[in-house]
Scaffold this motif. Structure first.
Motif, PDB file in Angstrom:
ATOM      1  N   MET A 102      46.102  57.844  22.806  1.00 28.84           N
ATOM      2  CA  MET A 102      45.942  59.012  23.658  1.00 28.84           C
ATOM      3  C   MET A 102      44.593  58.851  24.863  1.00 28.84           C
ATOM      4  O   MET A 102      43.755  58.193  24.472  1.00 28.84           O
ATOM      5  N   ASP A 103      45.153  59.136  26.015  1.00 33.66           N
ATOM      6  CA  ASP A 103      43.957  58.882  27.143  1.00 33.66           C
ATOM      7  C   ASP A 103      43.455  60.165  27.444  1.00 33.66           C
ATOM      8  O   ASP A 103      42.506  60.302  28.381  1.00 33.66           O
ATOM      9  N   GLY A 104      43.537  61.142  26.708  1.00 38.50           N
ATOM     10  CA  GLY A 104      43.003  62.412  27.366  1.00 38.50           C
ATOM     11  C   GLY A 104      43.595  63.198  28.223  1.00 38.50           C
ATOM     12  O   GLY A 104      43.236  64.489  28.514  1.00 38.50           O
ATOM     13  N   GLY A 105      44.360  62.662  28.740  1.00 43.95           N
ATOM     14  CA  GLY A 105      45.186  63.275  29.830  1.00 43.95           C
ATOM     15  C   GLY A 105      44.580  63.788  31.107  1.00 43.95           C
ATOM     16  O   GLY A 105      43.433  63.317  31.575  1.00 43.95           O
ATOM     17  N   ILE A 106      45.267  64.149  32.274  1.00 38.22           N
ATOM     18  CA  ILE A 106      44.594  64.431  33.517  1.00 38.22           C
ATOM     19  C   ILE A 106      44.912  65.802  33.955  1.00 38.22           C
ATOM     20  O   ILE A 106      45.983  66.354  33.787  1.00 38.22           O
ATOM     21  N   VAL A 107      43.701  66.354  34.236  1.00 41.14           N
ATOM     22  CA  VAL A 107      43.942  67.870  34.922  1.00 41.14           C
ATOM     23  C   VAL A 107      43.432  67.742  36.097  1.00 41.14           C
ATOM     24  O   VAL A 107      42.664  67.084  36.727  1.00 41.14           O
ATOM     25  N   ILE A 108      44.306  68.534  37.067  1.00 41.61           N
ATOM     26  CA  ILE A 108      44.263  68.614  38.487  1.00 41.61           C
ATOM     27  C   ILE A 108      44.071  70.167  38.666  1.00 41.61           C
ATOM     28  O   ILE A 108      44.722  70.839  38.349  1.00 41.61           O
ATOM     29  N   LEU A 118      39.954  63.463  36.094  1.00 39.59           N
ATOM     30  CA  LEU A 118      39.871  64.691  36.600  1.00 39.59           C
ATOM     31  C   LEU A 118      40.209  64.638  38.163  1.00 39.59           C
ATOM     32  O   LEU A 118      39.505  63.855  38.749  1.00 39.59           O
ATOM     33  N   ALA A 119      41.209  65.554  38.593  1.00 42.53           N
ATOM     34  CA  ALA A 119      41.334  65.510  40.274  1.00 42.53           C
ATOM     35  C   ALA A 119      41.074  67.000  40.603  1.00 42.53           C
ATOM     36  O   ALA A 119      41.392  67.875  40.119  1.00 42.53           O
ATOM     37  N   VAL A 178      38.595  62.147  40.918  1.00 43.46           N
ATOM     38  CA  VAL A 178      38.677  62.021  42.094  1.00 43.46           C
ATOM     39  C   VAL A 178      38.894  63.345  42.932  1.00 43.46           C
ATOM     40  O   VAL A 178      39.024  64.482  42.193  1.00 43.46           O
ATOM     41  N   ALA A 179      39.093  63.328  44.352  1.00 41.59           N
ATOM     42  CA  ALA A 179      39.230  64.727  45.109  1.00 41.59           C
ATOM     43  C   ALA A 179      40.061  64.273  46.267  1.00 41.59           C
ATOM     44  O   ALA A 179      40.114  63.093  46.640  1.00 41.59           O
ATOM     45  N   ALA A 180      40.923  65.344  46.808  1.00 43.46           N
ATOM     46  CA  ALA A 180      41.617  64.843  47.676  1.00 43.46           C
ATOM     47  C   ALA A 180      41.919  66.190  48.468  1.00 43.46           C
ATOM     48  O   ALA A 180      41.991  67.230  48.151  1.00 43.46           O
ATOM     49  N   GLY A 181      42.355  66.072  49.916  1.00 43.18           N
ATOM     50  CA  GLY A 181      42.758  67.289  50.693  1.00 43.18           C
ATOM     51  C   GLY A 181      41.535  67.992  51.460  1.00 43.18           C
ATOM     52  O   GLY A 181      40.637  67.303  51.514  1.00 43.18           O
TER      53      GLY A 181
END
Ligand SMILES: Cc1cc2nc3c(=O)[nH]c(=O)nc-3n(C[C@H](O)[C@H](O)[C@H](O)COP(=O)(O)OP(=O)(O)OC[C@H]3O[C@@H](n4cnc5c(N)ncnc54)[C@H](O)[C@@H]3O)c2cc1C
Length: 406
Positions: free
Chosen positions: A1-7, A103-104, A272-275
Motif C-alpha cells: 500500500m502506498d497510502g493513496g493520492i488525495v486531490i 497530495l495534489a 503537488v499543486a496545479a492550475g
C-alpha cells in the motif's frame, strides 16, 4: 500500500490529475474532493453558451460513468478543511478525514469580491461556478438592464452574450482601455468597436464607486465619475483570487499562488499543486507568475501527475488562452506583460488579424482575432524561441510556417 493520492479540488486541474494518474497506470487509491455539487464541468462556457442554452446542466469534463470505471472516489460537496501532515490526513468540513500518501492541491480561484456593505443587497452577482451562472440566468427573467463591472475577459464575454439575449448592458471599466493588462491597444480597440456595435454602453475610465440599494435590492450603481446608472442587477467581473487558505494554514509557501517548482512540487516530494491556485517560475528570469487558463490547468496537471509518480518532467508549456465574444474568437499565445512594441498582421477592419508583441527584440506573445492559423503557428514559434522581423510579420504573402522548417 502506498497510502493513496488525495486531490483537493475537482476543476480542470484536479480532474485532469485524477484521470492522468489512471492513464499513467497508477493502481492505488485516488480520492477527488470537490466543494461543488455537480460533476466536474467545463468552466469557460459559463460566460458564453451556457447562459443561452436550454438545459440546466453544465458541459461535463467527463461522463458520470468515468469515475467509477476508473476507480476514482469522487466526493461531491466535500470540502477539505485542513491538511494535517503529522497524521497524513485531509480533514473534511463534514468532520470526516481521508488519509493520503501523496497530495495534489488544485483549489483554483474564486471571483474577487467588492467590499460588501453591511446589508447585503439582492442583485449583486459574481460568476465563477455553474451555480452562479444559473442564478444569473434566472435573474434574466426579471431584469431588462444589467451593469457589468470590469472590462476584462469575463465582463466582455458576459456583455457579448447577454446583449445578444436582448438585455440592455452598461459596462464600466476603470482603466482607459479594455483588458489593458493582457492585450495590445489594437486588440482592445477592436473589442471596443464590436461591443459598442452590439449596443453595449461602455464607460471607460470609470470605476464602481457604490452599489445603491433600496428595500434590500439593487436599484443603481454610482461610478467614480459621479454618474448614476439605474439597474436591477450588477455583475462584478473584477478578476479572481487564488484559493490559498488551506495551503497557507498547512504551512505551504504561497505568494500570488501556491509556490511550486518546475515539477509542480509544493516544497515537498509528496505534494503537488496545479492550475489557478499556483504561482510558478516562468521565463529566463524565473519570475513567479500566476496564470488562469484551461491550458495552464491541464498542462500543469500532466506535469503534476508525473511528479506524483516519481517521473520528473519540467513544466515548459507556452501559455495560451482564448476568449469568445459572439463571432469574435480571440486567441492569445505567450504572455504579453511588459511588451513594448506591437506589429499588426492583417487588417483589423476586415475582422481578421494578429498582433505580434515584442519585449525588446524578442517575440513575447501573439494575439489573434479570427486567425486560428496564426495562433497555432505562433505557439510553435514561441516554443522554439523564434523571433520574426517586422517585415515578415507585415507581409501577408510570407508563410509563417516556413520559419519552423529551418
Ligand atoms: C466564467 C469563466 C469563463 C472562463 N473562460 C475561459 C476561457 O474562455 N478560456 C480559458 O482558457 N479559461 C477560461 N476561464 C478560466 C478557466 O476556467 C480556469 O483557468 C480553470 O477553470 C482553472 O482550473 P482549476 O482546476 O485550476 O480551478 P477551478 O476550475 O477553479 O477548480 C477548482 C475547484 O476546487 C474546488 N475547491 C476549492 N477549495 C476546495 C476545498 N477546500 N475542498 C474541495 N474543493 C475545493 C473549487 O470549488 C473548484 O471546484 C474561465 C473562467 C470562468 C469563471
Amino acid at each position: 500500500m502506498d497510502g493513496g493520492i488525495v486531490i483537493i479540488g475537482a476543476g480542470h486541474a484536479g480532474s485532469a490529475i485524477a484521470a492522468g494518474l489512471r492513464i499513467e497506470g497508477y493502481e492505488g487509491r485516488v480520492t477527488l474532493l470537490s466543494a461543488e455539487e455537480e460533476l466536474p464541468y467545463h468552466r469557460p462556457p459559463l460566460s458564453k453558451t451556457f447562459l443561452k442554452a436550454d438545459g440546466d446542466q453544465p458541459l461535463l469534463l467527463r461522463p458520470a460513468s468515468f469515475y467509477d470505471a476508473n476507480r476514482i472516489d469522487l466526493r461531491l460537496q466535500t470540502s477539505a478543511r485542513e491538511i494535517d501532515f503529522r497524521s497524513s490526513r485531509v480533514e473534511l468540513m463534514d468532520g470526516h478525514s481521508v488519509p493520503f500518501g501523496r497530495l495534489a492541491i488544485a483549489t483554483g480561484a474564486r471571483a474577487r469580491q467588492i467590499k460588501a456593505d453591511a446589508v447585503p443587497l439582492d442583485g449583486i452577482e459574481y460568476l465563477r461556478t455553474a451555480a452562479d451562472a444559473r442564478r444569473i440566468r434566472s435573474r434574466l427573467l426579471s431584469v431588462d438592464r444589467i451593469v457589468i463591472v470590469g472590462g476584462g475577459f469575463i465582463g466582455l464575454e458576459l456583455a457579448a452574450t447577454l446583449s445578444e439575449m436582448g438585455v440592455s448592458i452598461a459596462l464600466i471599466e476603470m482603466a482607459d482601455r479594455l483588458i489593458g493588462r493582457a492585450v495590445a491597444p489594437e486588440t482592445s480597440q477592436h473589442l471596443l468597436h464590436w461591443q459598442q456595435s452590439w449596443g453595449v454602453d461602455l464607460l471607460l475610465g470609470e470605476g464602481l464607486s457604490r452599489v445603491v440599494g433600496a428595500d434590500g435590492r439593487v436599484v443603481a450603481v454610482e461610478t467614480t465619475a459621479g454618474r448614476r446608472i439605474d439597474t436591477q442587477a450588477v455583475i462584478i467581473g473584477i478578476g479572481a483570487s487564488p484559493n490559498l487558505d488551506l495551503a497557507r494554514r498547512a504551512g505551504i509557501a504561497c505568494g500570488d499562488g501556491i509556490l511550486v517548482d518546475e515539477f509542480m512540487r509544493a516544497g515537498d516530494n509528496r505534494i503537488v499543486a496545479a492550475g489557478d491556485c499556483v504561482a510558478f517560475a516562468h521565463g529566463a528570469r524565473g519570475q513567479a507568475i500566476h496564470v488562469e487558463s484551461v491550458q495552464n490547468a491541464s498542462d500543469q496537471a500532466r506535469t503534476a501527475v508525473k511528479s506524483l509518480l516519481g517521473r520528473q518532467e519540467p513544466y515548459r508549456a507556452v501559455p495560451w488562452f482564448w476568449s469568445d465574444q459572439r463571432d469574435i474568437k480571440l486567441q492569445i499565445a505567450g504572455l504579453a506583460e511588459n511588451s513594448d512594441r506591437s506589429i499588426v498582421r492583417g487588417d483589423p477592419a476586415g475582422g481578421k488579424f494578429s498582433v505580434f508583441r515584442y519585449r525588446a527584440a524578442e517575440l513575447s506573445a501573439i494575439e489573434s482575432i479570427n486567425q486560428p492559423a496564426d495562433h497555432f503557428v505562433g505557439r510553435k514559434l514561441l516554443a522554439a524561441g523564434i523571433t520574426l522581423t517586422s517585415d515578415q510579420v507585415k507581409d501577408l504573402s510570407f508563410d509563417l510556417k516556413t520559419l519552423l522548417e529551418r
